[in-house]
Design an enzyme around this catalytic site. Sequence first.
Site, PDB file in Angstrom:
ATOM      1  N   LYS A   1      -8.642 -11.666 -65.980  1.00  0.00           N
ATOM      2  CA  LYS A   1      -7.396 -11.783 -65.297  1.00  0.00           C
ATOM      3  C   LYS A   1      -6.376 -12.026 -66.587  1.00  0.00           C
ATOM      4  O   LYS A   1      -5.154 -11.406 -66.555  1.00  0.00           O
ATOM      5  CB  LYS A   1      -7.295 -12.421 -63.969  1.00  0.00           C
ATOM      6  CG  LYS A   1      -8.015 -12.104 -62.942  1.00  0.00           C
ATOM      7  CD  LYS A   1      -8.232 -12.904 -61.588  1.00  0.00           C
ATOM      8  CE  LYS A   1      -8.772 -12.566 -60.720  1.00  0.00           C
ATOM      9  NZ  LYS A   1      -9.200 -13.409 -59.473  1.00  0.00           N
TER      10      LYS A   1
ATOM     11  N   GLN B   1      -8.444 -19.091 -57.320  1.00  0.00           N
ATOM     12  CA  GLN B   1      -9.977 -18.639 -57.346  1.00  0.00           C
ATOM     13  C   GLN B   1     -10.785 -19.042 -56.242  1.00  0.00           C
ATOM     14  O   GLN B   1     -10.845 -20.406 -56.041  1.00  0.00           O
ATOM     15  CB  GLN B   1     -10.451 -18.632 -58.868  1.00  0.00           C
ATOM     16  CG  GLN B   1     -11.670 -17.971 -59.011  1.00  0.00           C
ATOM     17  CD  GLN B   1     -11.610 -16.357 -59.127  1.00  0.00           C
ATOM     18  OE1 GLN B   1     -10.343 -15.931 -59.247  1.00  0.00           O
ATOM     19  NE2 GLN B   1     -12.162 -15.594 -58.592  1.00  0.00           N
TER      20      GLN B   1
ATOM     21  N   ASP C   1      -2.408 -12.904 -53.736  1.00  0.00           N
ATOM     22  CA  ASP C   1      -3.734 -12.501 -53.054  1.00  0.00           C
ATOM     23  C   ASP C   1      -3.662 -12.037 -51.793  1.00  0.00           C
ATOM     24  O   ASP C   1      -4.505 -11.365 -51.125  1.00  0.00           O
ATOM     25  CB  ASP C   1      -4.636 -13.917 -53.170  1.00  0.00           C
ATOM     26  CG  ASP C   1      -5.646 -13.871 -53.912  1.00  0.00           C
ATOM     27  OD1 ASP C   1      -6.037 -12.905 -54.686  1.00  0.00           O
ATOM     28  OD2 ASP C   1      -6.300 -14.969 -54.259  1.00  0.00           O
TER      29      ASP C   1
HETATM   30  N1  GUN Z   1     -12.952 -14.292 -55.893  1.00  0.00           N
HETATM   31  C1  GUN Z   1     -13.525 -13.070 -55.791  1.00  0.00           C
HETATM   32  N2  GUN Z   1     -12.412 -12.318 -55.506  1.00  0.00           N
HETATM   33  C2  GUN Z   1     -11.207 -13.105 -55.366  1.00  0.00           C
HETATM   34  C3  GUN Z   1     -10.055 -12.751 -55.113  1.00  0.00           C
HETATM   35  O1  GUN Z   1      -9.572 -11.552 -54.695  1.00  0.00           O
HETATM   36  N3  GUN Z   1      -9.033 -13.707 -54.995  1.00  0.00           N
HETATM   37  C4  GUN Z   1      -9.312 -14.786 -55.348  1.00  0.00           C
HETATM   38  N4  GUN Z   1      -8.266 -15.786 -55.054  1.00  0.00           N
HETATM   39  N5  GUN Z   1     -10.787 -15.306 -55.630  1.00  0.00           N
HETATM   40  C5  GUN Z   1     -11.440 -14.291 -55.654  1.00  0.00           C
END
Ligand code: GUN
Length: 284
Positions: free
Chosen positions: A50, A94, A117
Amino acid sequence: MTTVIDGQKLALEIRSEVAERVGRLRSRTPKLVVVIVGDDAASRIYIRGKRRACERAGLVSEQIDLPAETAESELLSRIFALNRDPEVHGILVQLPLPPGLDPYAVARAIDPAKDVDCLHPENVGRLVQGNAHIKPCTAAGVIEILDRHDVPIEGSRAVVIGRSEIVGKPLALLLLHRHATVTVCHSRTRDLPEIARSAEILIAAVGRPRMVEGSWIKDGAAVIDVGQNRLEEGLVGDVDFDAAVARASLITPVPGGVGPLTIAMLLRNTIEAYEQIESAARSA
Ligand code: GUN
């Protein structure tokens, strides 16, 4: 001929569209802050990807690392500080969080305007009502794959296997708002293979390696595999790809299918959040 989706190529297209939008900005640069608590190995791999993608698209990215034993009150006060910071436009905590930290409390703490998100209840509510200004990254990435390959959604039978907050539920809603006839399946669903065989669009998002067998696929179906199962042999999806590819008209591989789209959509959500925050500030 089956189309095997090149998620990396599609993600690069979206990332360069974001980079162009960033390049046209005259004022502040959009900034995403990723908060990670504890040291889950898979999460660390995701967030490295990311951050790199952010930097390549010209976005500012910052990572906040907190130890697994962080108290919830401490995590929440870090989030409140990010909410107040005018330089920050996107906040992502996360998941999964270490035991003892409530992901719902964390989602409620994030300013809905910075919730890239789409996990804050206000944004989930907007999603249910069909007027979300930011859509959950993976679910939005799946719709992007279908749209960019001219898979008809309206009137189609879509089956979503998996009902997670992050993928299954939002994807079912996005498909419903696009006028698909949607069935959501889960661990208690009876006759799963038969229901899967009715799908013109079949989405697997359960986290069980190769659970979807070739015989579950309707001839000509679009098969989207959201599974990311780390086995000794490497990353594998929820679909038995080798068996499914012969029947599907379109299929996403793992790795290299949906995964890269999730990151691309996160970048897009960050610039969307930036534009909405800046425009609200101008009209205030
Ligand atoms: N962990 C796995 N996928 C995601 C996501 O799309 N957002 C977040 N915050 N954590 C994740």
